[in-house]
Design a protein around this motif. Structure first.
Motif, mmCIF file in Angstrom:
data_model
loop_
_atom_site.group_PDB
_atom_site.id
_atom_site.type_symbol
_atom_site.label_atom_id
_atom_site.label_comp_id
_atom_site.label_asym_id
_atom_site.label_seq_id
_atom_site.Cartn_x
_atom_site.Cartn_y
_atom_site.Cartn_z
ATOM 1 N N GLN A 1 -3.387 13.996 -4.858
ATOM 2 C CA GLN A 1 -3.939 12.801 -5.139
ATOM 3 C C GLN A 1 -5.559 12.711 -4.666
ATOM 4 O O GLN A 1 -5.855 13.552 -3.860
ATOM 5 C CB GLN A 1 -3.111 11.678 -4.610
ATOM 6 N N GLN B 1 -6.418 6.196 -14.655
ATOM 7 C CA GLN B 1 -5.448 6.051 -15.802
ATOM 8 C C GLN B 1 -4.024 5.882 -15.014
ATOM 9 O O GLN B 1 -4.126 6.562 -13.652
ATOM 10 C CB GLN B 1 -5.337 7.423 -16.444
ATOM 11 N N ASP B 2 -3.074 5.376 -15.434
ATOM 12 C CA ASP B 2 -1.834 5.338 -14.680
ATOM 13 C C ASP B 2 -0.481 5.633 -15.883
ATOM 14 O O ASP B 2 -0.967 6.380 -16.850
ATOM 15 C CB ASP B 2 -1.191 3.854 -14.150
ATOM 16 N N SER B 3 0.705 5.519 -15.482
ATOM 17 C CA SER B 3 1.608 6.016 -16.513
ATOM 18 C C SER B 3 1.532 5.436 -17.807
ATOM 19 O O SER B 3 2.348 5.791 -18.764
ATOM 20 C CB SER B 3 3.183 5.759 -15.683
ATOM 21 N N LEU C 1 -5.878 9.346 -10.635
ATOM 22 C CA LEU C 1 -4.749 9.061 -11.565
ATOM 23 C C LEU C 1 -3.471 8.967 -11.102
ATOM 24 O O LEU C 1 -3.317 9.666 -9.992
ATOM 25 C CB LEU C 1 -5.059 10.016 -12.639
ATOM 26 N N PHE C 2 -2.685 8.341 -11.530
ATOM 27 C CA PHE C 2 -1.432 7.914 -11.023
ATOM 28 C C PHE C 2 -0.346 8.052 -12.042
ATOM 29 O O PHE C 2 -0.399 7.603 -13.224
ATOM 30 C CB PHE C 2 -1.072 6.665 -10.634
ATOM 31 N N ARG C 3 0.475 9.285 -11.912
ATOM 32 C CA ARG C 3 1.352 9.691 -13.122
ATOM 33 C C ARG C 3 2.769 8.758 -13.165
ATOM 34 O O ARG C 3 3.285 8.399 -14.280
ATOM 35 C CB ARG C 3 2.094 11.171 -12.618
ATOM 36 N N TYR C 4 3.126 8.232 -11.893
ATOM 37 C CA TYR C 4 4.426 7.481 -11.824
ATOM 38 C C TYR C 4 4.011 5.832 -11.361
ATOM 39 O O TYR C 4 4.643 5.644 -10.182
ATOM 40 C CB TYR C 4 5.491 8.168 -10.987
ATOM 41 N N TYR C 5 3.284 5.229 -12.140
ATOM 42 C CA TYR C 5 2.750 4.013 -11.505
ATOM 43 C C TYR C 5 2.217 3.091 -12.727
ATOM 44 O O TYR C 5 1.870 3.551 -13.609
ATOM 45 C CB TYR C 5 1.558 4.417 -10.764
ATOM 46 N N ARG C 6 2.717 2.086 -12.479
ATOM 47 C CA ARG C 6 2.224 0.598 -13.419
ATOM 48 C C ARG C 6 2.044 -0.139 -12.560
ATOM 49 O O ARG C 6 2.323 -0.496 -11.377
ATOM 50 C CB ARG C 6 3.264 0.482 -14.464
#
Length: 380
Positions: free
Chosen positions: A254, A266-268, A295-300
């Motif tokens: 990260q 960007q997020d999920s 950027l966050f893959r597993y996030y909202r």
């Protein structure tokens, strides 16, 4: 535009007050009232939805389009799922968090009247190495393998029933905050109470200096972000820009700034608005706010729920640094203060595009790829 100082004492004391006010999703009335008291003290008008989400209003010179800043008051928690024959309680999570983060947590059980009734500890089913040997390390870490041990003389289901405990009773987990002299703040539920404190500190700077904002700014304090609803039900129809405030994850791979603000690209749920995110990074660069992009893959966040509810708005996500999110979390004072400073500057900036006052318009007034050539977002 003025680069105002952030009151760090207010930021820290407000955060500590919020952390010590239990507010798992579904039981947020207490923290809502505390935030309302802060808004009253700041002289900021507000209104509440039926369930208690707060929409505060900072008036500006232009009433449409307007903007909103959102942070959530609700936290993770748990709920009684069943009364067990051994006198323990089966529990289920409120919000998405790993069972291993709940192991050993001290909790308070609340009854239907909403007042604290009993204390206890969340424990794995096999909690004692003296009894189970190495099985304490090999058992699966899932919520079905956790139970609540009450600090009461209860040894069977009948004892629990005699105390009046029922399925659906809420559990609030102790935050256990520790604010260190070197600036590190450690506690459960910094997500998102550090974000709420940053919003209030930014508002305090604007109010204390009696600034006139260029456009209306709504402060949204939501109460169900941890379970997905978030800002879906609280926006004005003429809001064109929404900045959500939440945590940025510190972890390998990260790019979150440990001591500054982080602007999520960007997020999920996908990319954030091109122009709004770059306007925020531009404010940081112009006014010397330490920052990074990530950027966050597993996030909202609240931004996603606002879009999913059908709002055609520009969205962005501003983050304070957080290590071990949804566990025993840690941030740094400088990161939360940087978020507050960025929000204070954002409140003073004008609308991204004049055409955003209209939901629908012709191609001729649509933004060029490089932005609106007639306006510099940083020129006030």
């Amino acid at each position: 535009m003025r680069n105002l100082p952030i009151d760090l004492d207010y930021l820290q004391s407000t955060l500590l007050e919020l952390l010590n006010t239990p507010s798992p999703t579904g039981m947020t009335d207490g923290v809502v009232q505390r935030v309302c008291h802060h808004l009253d003290a700041l002289g900021v008008e507000y209104e509440l939805t039926r369930r208690g989400a707060i929409r505060a209003n900072l008036p500006g010179q232009v009433h449409t389009p307007d903007r909103a800043i959102a942070a959530h008051l609700d936290t993770l928690g748990a709920m009684v799922k069943g009364l067990k024959a051994n006198g323990r309680l089966e529990v289920a999570p409120v919000g998405t968090w790993p069972a291993r983060s709940a192991e050993g947590a001290r909790v308070t059980l609340y009854g239907d009247e909403g007042t604290p009734r009993f204390r206890g500890t969340l424990l794995p089913l096999k909690a004692s190495g003296h009894v189970f040997g190495r099985e304490v390390d090999t058992q699966e870490s899932v919520w079905q393998k956790l139970e609540l041990r009450l600090d009461e003389a209860v040894h069977n289901q009948q004892d629990l029933e005699a105390l009046g405990i029922r399925c659906g009773d809420m559990l609030a987990v102790d935050p256990a905050p520790e604010f260190m002299d070197n600036g590190y703040w450690v506690s459960r539920f910094l997500d998102d109470k550090a974000g709420v404190a940053a919003v209030l500190a930014a508002v305090k700077a604007v109010v204390d200096h009696r600034l006139t904002l260029p456009m209306d700014c709504h402060l949204l304090f939501t109460i169900s972000e941890e379970t997905g609803a978030g800002a879906s039900h609280i926006l004005h129809g003429d809001v064109a820009e929404l900045v959500a405030v939440d945590n940025g994850t510190l972890a390998p791979g990260q790019n979150t700034s440990e001591f500054g603000a982080t602007i999520a690209m960007q997020d999920s749920t996908g990319p954030f608005d091109w122009y709004l995110t770059r306007s925020l990074t531009g404010l940081c660069e112009h006014y010397g706010v330490e920052h990074s992009r990530d950027l966050f893959r597993y996030y909202r966040s609240d931004a996603a729920s606002a879009l999913e509810a059908g709002n055609d708005i520009r969205t962005a996500l501003v983050c304070f640094a957080l290590d071990a999110s949804h566990g025993y979390e840690r941030t740094h004072r400088d990161s939360v203060a940087a978020v507050a400073k960025l929000l204070m500057l954002y409140m003073q900036s004008g609308p991204l595009f004049k055409r955003d006052r209209h939901a629908i318009g012709p191609l001729e007034d649509f933004a060029e790829p490089s932005g609106d050539p007639s306006r510099d977002p940083l020129e006030e």
